[in-house]
Design an enzyme around this catalytic site. Sequence first.
Site, short mmCIF file in Angstrom:
data_model
loop_
_atom_site.label_atom_id
_atom_site.label_comp_id
_atom_site.label_asym_id
_atom_site.label_seq_id
_atom_site.Cartn_x
_atom_site.Cartn_y
_atom_site.Cartn_z
N ARG A 62 0.61 -1.31 0.06
CA ARG A 62 0.16 -0.13 0.01
C ARG A 62 0.79 1.29 0.02
NH1 ARG A 62 -3.76 -3.13 -1.48
NH2 ARG A 62 -4.99 -4.40 0.24
N ASN A 92 -0.68 -2.26 -7.40
CA ASN A 92 -1.86 -1.61 -7.27
C ASN A 92 -1.73 -0.74 -6.18
OD1 ASN A 92 -1.84 -3.64 -5.64
ND2 ASN A 92 -4.18 -4.00 -5.59
N LYS A 142 3.02 -7.49 -13.88
CA LYS A 142 2.01 -8.11 -13.54
C LYS A 142 0.41 -7.59 -14.16
CE LYS A 142 -1.54 -8.96 -10.44
NZ LYS A 142 -1.69 -8.70 -9.10
N HIS A 174 -3.12 -11.89 -12.20
CA HIS A 174 -4.22 -12.23 -11.59
C HIS A 174 -5.47 -12.82 -12.62
CE1 HIS A 174 -7.43 -11.26 -8.20
NE2 HIS A 174 -8.13 -11.77 -9.23
N ASP A 298 0.00 -13.15 -1.02
CA ASP A 298 -1.19 -11.87 -1.44
C ASP A 298 -1.51 -11.29 -0.06
OD1 ASP A 298 -2.78 -10.59 -3.01
OD2 ASP A 298 -4.30 -12.12 -3.33
O1 DOR Z 1 -8.30 -9.79 -2.59
C1 DOR Z 1 -7.52 -9.17 -3.30
N1 DOR Z 1 -7.04 -8.12 -2.74
N2 DOR Z 1 -7.01 -9.63 -4.25
C2 DOR Z 1 -6.18 -8.85 -4.94
O2 DOR Z 1 -5.83 -9.53 -6.03
C3 DOR Z 1 -5.73 -7.71 -4.62
C4 DOR Z 1 -5.78 -7.40 -3.20
C5 DOR Z 1 -5.45 -6.10 -2.79
O3 DOR Z 1 -4.82 -5.39 -3.42
O4 DOR Z 1 -6.47 -5.68 -1.87
#
Ligand code: DOR
Length: 444
Positions: A62, A92, A142, A174, A298
């Site tokens: 994050r 992300n 990715k 993904h 993950d």
């Molecule tokens: O549940 C998920 N949360 N799957 C993902 O691929 C991304 C992740 C997130 O970044 O919160």
Amino acid sequence: MSTRIRHATVMLPEGPADVDVLVADGRIAAIDPAASSTADHEVDARGMTLMPGVIDDQVHFRDPGMPWKEDLHTGSRAAAAGGVTTFLEMPNTNPTTTSQARLEEKLALGRAKSVVNYGFYIGATPENIEELRHAHRTPGIKIFIGSSTGDLLVDEQAALERIFAEATLPITAHCEDEATIRRNRERIGESDDVRDHSRLRDVEAAVVATRRAVALAEAHTHPFHVLHVSTAAELEILRAAPPWVTSEVCLHHLFFHVGDYARLGTRIQMNPSVKERSDNEALWGALLDGTIDLVATDHAPHTLEEKARPWPASPSGLPAVENSLALMLHEVNRGRFSLAQVVTWMCERPAQVWGIRNKGYIREGFDADLVLVDLGRERTIRDEEQVTKTKWSPWHGETLRGWPVRTWVMGREVWRDGVFDPSVRGEETLFTPRRRGDLSSPFA
Ligand code: DOR
């Protein structure tokens, strides 16, 4: 600075051995050093087991952008406490990591904040092929073939073809099919039942996307890694896939199933969703028979406040990086598999898949990323004791036997039994990536 770790059972590539390990200048200087060689520090590790630090190839920390959930300091501390010495983090964040410039900004954040070794994927968009073609200092690309947290998504066939045909770095994805999810959403209609998360993101969504991505990897002989396999049905695709296709399973897809929503609610709301108990069993079997190559977390932290929103307003994701090794050690103690297998799945194979230099093994000359584990120790996972900023775990209340007790990163002890050395920082992870056109298996 040098350290001699004495009297541990050491997980060497050729098998466990009762030898000393000498660490100097960040490297494993000698295995079974001469009795006359001295060190600045001695660690008496009698009764303990020394293994390579865990490499978790899928975490979300994050940073930048969502500091209330986690950042590279808190996430990496959680990693260190879990015996994870290297992480590969997903793009992300906010902003997304979709250019070399953003990648280098993140590497600078890692250098400043991370207490373990770090690496960052570059994210694909429908437009950034030039960035992907020239990306470096990254394990690979990715692709979110299905949307998840954030707005990274590439699901048009032409855009996907272009990435697989023109980029050369390894690709990971993904795999959940957007069109299937959309159809399921229309069928389900209005709902606030979290169990519908697994009906929305169902087996078909996973299978359609995995089949499509593996076909692209096959057609373009592109090294490709399937993230978080969640269904028995995807295993058939993986069994038929060429050697340059690899895959992983996450702890929550091994341990949780739809029956657990009643107890855990949105805590186990993840993408891909958790499936049936029979899927758990098939995934364990696939790990044991070699269909699935490695184990990752993950780690996807969201606050409990965010998770308390009624589904579908609640975010998908759960924290796991600090409990993954203990969860697997507990299974070793239950007799399900050996510690050597855990080392293969969590240390060696991630290093092989991503071409990570000098890590994953206890070998002379390799980086001294090490974790000492006490296979006899029992501890109960408690939300309030979690190191992750989110302070919760889906395994809250579970008592596990077998825990990491000391973690070294590049030869420096970063964490010992709950206490951090605040001066330790990790280093940038170096890669020799496989390239498009490489027909070999990374494990050959
Ligand atoms: O549940 C998920 N949360 N799957 C993902 O691929 C991304 C992740 C997130 O970044 O919160």
